[in-house]
Design a protein around this motif. Structure first.
Motif, PDB file in Angstrom:
ATOM      1  N   SER A   1      33.363  25.295  37.891  1.00 38.80           N
ATOM      2  CA  SER A   1      32.304  25.061  38.885  1.00 38.80           C
ATOM      3  C   SER A   1      32.108  23.563  39.108  1.00 38.80           C
ATOM      4  O   SER A   1      31.066  22.997  38.808  1.00 38.80           O
ATOM      5  N   ILE A   2      33.102  22.949  39.662  1.00 36.21           N
ATOM      6  CA  ILE A   2      33.111  21.499  39.855  1.00 36.21           C
ATOM      7  C   ILE A   2      32.186  21.108  41.005  1.00 36.21           C
ATOM      8  O   ILE A   2      32.178  21.739  42.052  1.00 36.21           O
ATOM      9  N   TRP A   3      31.376  20.077  40.773  1.00 38.70           N
ATOM     10  CA  TRP A   3      30.521  19.569  41.843  1.00 38.70           C
ATOM     11  C   TRP A   3      31.026  18.202  42.273  1.00 38.70           C
ATOM     12  O   TRP A   3      31.932  17.639  41.661  1.00 38.70           O
ATOM     13  N   GLN A   4      30.444  17.688  43.340  1.00 35.30           N
ATOM     14  CA  GLN A   4      30.882  16.449  43.988  1.00 35.30           C
ATOM     15  C   GLN A   4      32.365  16.533  44.355  1.00 35.30           C
ATOM     16  O   GLN A   4      33.091  15.545  44.348  1.00 35.30           O
ATOM     17  N   LEU A   5      32.768  17.749  44.700  1.00 36.59           N
ATOM     18  CA  LEU A   5      34.153  17.993  45.102  1.00 36.59           C
ATOM     19  C   LEU A   5      34.461  17.229  46.381  1.00 36.59           C
ATOM     20  O   LEU A   5      33.656  17.215  47.310  1.00 36.59           O
ATOM     21  N   HIS A   6      35.639  16.604  46.416  1.00 36.69           N
ATOM     22  CA  HIS A   6      36.046  15.959  47.661  1.00 36.69           C
ATOM     23  C   HIS A   6      37.541  16.123  47.958  1.00 36.69           C
ATOM     24  O   HIS A   6      37.999  15.806  49.045  1.00 36.69           O
ATOM     25  N   ARG A   7      38.286  16.664  46.997  1.00 33.04           N
ATOM     26  CA  ARG A   7      39.734  16.809  47.235  1.00 33.04           C
ATOM     27  C   ARG A   7      40.279  18.028  46.491  1.00 33.04           C
ATOM     28  O   ARG A   7      39.858  18.333  45.384  1.00 33.04           O
ATOM     29  N   ILE A   8      41.197  18.712  47.158  1.00 33.85           N
ATOM     30  CA  ILE A   8      41.964  19.784  46.535  1.00 33.85           C
ATOM     31  C   ILE A   8      43.421  19.378  46.645  1.00 33.85           C
ATOM     32  O   ILE A   8      43.884  18.958  47.708  1.00 33.85           O
ATOM     33  N   GLU A   9      44.143  19.524  45.550  1.00 39.21           N
ATOM     34  CA  GLU A   9      45.575  19.228  45.552  1.00 39.21           C
ATOM     35  C   GLU A   9      46.315  20.523  45.302  1.00 39.21           C
ATOM     36  O   GLU A   9      46.008  21.259  44.355  1.00 39.21           O
ATOM     37  N   ALA A  10      47.263  20.815  46.195  1.00 41.54           N
ATOM     38  CA  ALA A  10      48.000  22.084  46.102  1.00 41.54           C
ATOM     39  C   ALA A  10      49.272  21.962  46.908  1.00 41.54           C
ATOM     40  O   ALA A  10      49.424  21.074  47.745  1.00 41.54           O
ATOM     41  N   ALA A  11      50.166  22.897  46.697  1.00 40.02           N
ATOM     42  CA  ALA A  11      51.374  22.978  47.526  1.00 40.02           C
ATOM     43  C   ALA A  11      50.968  23.475  48.899  1.00 40.02           C
ATOM     44  O   ALA A  11      50.288  24.482  49.021  1.00 40.02           O
ATOM     45  N   LEU A  12      51.345  22.726  49.931  1.00 39.56           N
ATOM     46  CA  LEU A  12      51.025  23.120  51.312  1.00 39.56           C
ATOM     47  C   LEU A  12      52.276  23.596  52.012  1.00 39.56           C
ATOM     48  O   LEU A  12      53.329  23.096  51.837  1.00 39.56           O
TER      49      LEU A  12
ATOM     50  N   GLU B   1      48.149  27.637  41.167  1.00 36.10           N
ATOM     51  CA  GLU B   1      47.006  26.890  40.663  1.00 36.10           C
ATOM     52  C   GLU B   1      46.661  25.779  41.648  1.00 36.10           C
ATOM     53  O   GLU B   1      47.543  25.159  42.231  1.00 36.10           O
ATOM     54  N   LEU B   2      45.361  25.548  41.802  1.00 29.77           N
ATOM     55  CA  LEU B   2      44.867  24.501  42.685  1.00 29.77           C
ATOM     56  C   LEU B   2      44.113  23.490  41.838  1.00 29.77           C
ATOM     57  O   LEU B   2      43.353  23.865  40.942  1.00 29.77           O
ATOM     58  N   SER B   3      44.301  22.223  42.118  1.00 31.95           N
ATOM     59  CA  SER B   3      43.589  21.179  41.398  1.00 31.95           C
ATOM     60  C   SER B   3      42.426  20.711  42.266  1.00 31.95           C
ATOM     61  O   SER B   3      42.618  20.296  43.403  1.00 31.95           O
ATOM     62  N   PHE B   4      41.218  20.792  41.733  1.00 31.54           N
ATOM     63  CA  PHE B   4      40.010  20.375  42.428  1.00 31.54           C
ATOM     64  C   PHE B   4      39.558  19.054  41.812  1.00 31.54           C
ATOM     65  O   PHE B   4      39.421  18.967  40.595  1.00 31.54           O
ATOM     66  N   VAL B   5      39.296  18.060  42.658  1.00 29.76           N
ATOM     67  CA  VAL B   5      38.985  16.715  42.174  1.00 29.76           C
ATOM     68  C   VAL B   5      37.631  16.269  42.716  1.00 29.76           C
ATOM     69  O   VAL B   5      37.367  16.361  43.917  1.00 29.76           O
ATOM     70  N   ALA B   6      36.790  15.751  41.807  1.00 33.10           N
ATOM     71  CA  ALA B   6      35.454  15.270  42.166  1.00 33.10           C
ATOM     72  C   ALA B   6      35.507  13.796  42.566  1.00 33.10           C
ATOM     73  O   ALA B   6      36.519  13.107  42.371  1.00 33.10           O
ATOM     74  N   LEU B   7      34.397  13.315  43.094  1.00 31.78           N
ATOM     75  CA  LEU B   7      34.295  11.917  43.513  1.00 31.78           C
ATOM     76  C   LEU B   7      34.570  10.944  42.370  1.00 31.78           C
ATOM     77  O   LEU B   7      35.083   9.853  42.585  1.00 31.78           O
ATOM     78  N   ASN B   8      34.243  11.339  41.133  1.00 34.36           N
ATOM     79  CA  ASN B   8      34.477  10.468  39.973  1.00 34.36           C
ATOM     80  C   ASN B   8      35.842  10.712  39.327  1.00 34.36           C
ATOM     81  O   ASN B   8      36.085  10.278  38.213  1.00 34.36           O
ATOM     82  N   ASP B   9      36.721  11.432  40.043  1.00 36.21           N
ATOM     83  CA  ASP B   9      38.081  11.767  39.594  1.00 36.21           C
ATOM     84  C   ASP B   9      38.140  12.825  38.501  1.00 36.21           C
ATOM     85  O   ASP B   9      39.206  13.111  37.970  1.00 36.21           O
ATOM     86  N   TYR B  10      36.999  13.412  38.134  1.00 33.18           N
ATOM     87  CA  TYR B  10      37.018  14.573  37.246  1.00 33.18           C
ATOM     88  C   TYR B  10      37.788  15.669  37.982  1.00 33.18           C
ATOM     89  O   TYR B  10      37.628  15.854  39.189  1.00 33.18           O
ATOM     90  N   ALA B  11      38.638  16.392  37.270  1.00 31.69           N
ATOM     91  CA  ALA B  11      39.454  17.422  37.918  1.00 31.69           C
ATOM     92  C   ALA B  11      39.469  18.694  37.083  1.00 31.69           C
ATOM     93  O   ALA B  11      39.391  18.642  35.852  1.00 31.69           O
ATOM     94  N   VAL B  12      39.544  19.822  37.785  1.00 34.19           N
ATOM     95  CA  VAL B  12      39.703  21.116  37.141  1.00 34.19           C
ATOM     96  C   VAL B  12      40.789  21.882  37.872  1.00 34.19           C
ATOM     97  O   VAL B  12      41.059  21.637  39.051  1.00 34.19           O
ATOM     98  N   THR B  13      41.399  22.793  37.157  1.00 31.53           N
ATOM     99  CA  THR B  13      42.398  23.662  37.750  1.00 31.53           C
ATOM    100  C   THR B  13      41.782  25.037  37.935  1.00 31.53           C
ATOM    101  O   THR B  13      41.181  25.586  37.011  1.00 31.53           O
TER     102      THR B  13
END
Length: 164
Positions: A153-164, A90-102
């Motif tokens: 379908s997250i907009w204003q995306l600026h960060r993805i958090e995942a295991a690298l 699973e990847l966490s996608f984070v918007a500029l306003n800190d809204y996040a979706v998996t």
């Protein structure tokens, strides 16, 4: 004498400041997307030029947030995942306003979502749901016309958090 000793340096300084203020200096590139490791301090900062170097895809679709058929362009999630070597389920996608979706890694398939950075040929601004927007091809695959995909379908995306 008074004028040349007092006002001339001020006039020269004012001219220099005006010249610097009106001269176009190359803008420093800023990251458009940061991919941050959930297990360490490691992160990858991607600029728009980095995304432009990856294979591009176009998705023409209608969305519940836009009117009519819209052309989105960007990098497929599958390509981004492969290029960055993301392996988390699973990847966490984070918007500029800190809204996040998996978003599950299983969504990163050919013909799946793209990370759009252009809408109708123009770079997306924050006002227009940019700089990045996860877009599923809603019209070409009716399976994507479901609440779970709309929610991803997250907009204003600026960060993805995942295991690298």
């Amino acid at each position: 004498m008074f004028f040349t000793t007092v006002f001339r340096p001020i006039a020269v300084a004012a001219t220099l400041v005006f010249t610097l203020a009106t001269t176009s200096l190359p803008a420093l590139a800023e990251p458009i997307l940061t991919v941050k490791s959930t297990g360490s301090d490691r992160s990858i900062a991607l600029e728009r030029a980095d995304l432009d170097q990856l294979p591009r895809e176009v998705v023409r679709t209608r969305t519940i947030w836009t009117e009519g058929l819209v052309e989105f362009e960007g990098v497929s999630l599958a390509t981004l995942v492969a290029e960055l070597g993301l392996t988390a389920e699973e990847l966490s996608f984070v918007a500029l306003n800190d809204y996040a979706v998996t978003i599950p890694l299983s969504d990163a398939v050919e013909g799946g979502p793209i990370i759009a950075d252009r809408m109708n040929g123009e770079p997306m601004s924050v006002r227009d749901k940019g700089p990045l927007w996860v877009i599923y091809p809603f019209d070409s695959n009716p399976d994507y016309q479901a609440e779970k995909y709309y929610a991803r379908s997250i907009w204003q995306l600026h960060r993805i958090e995942a295991a690298l």
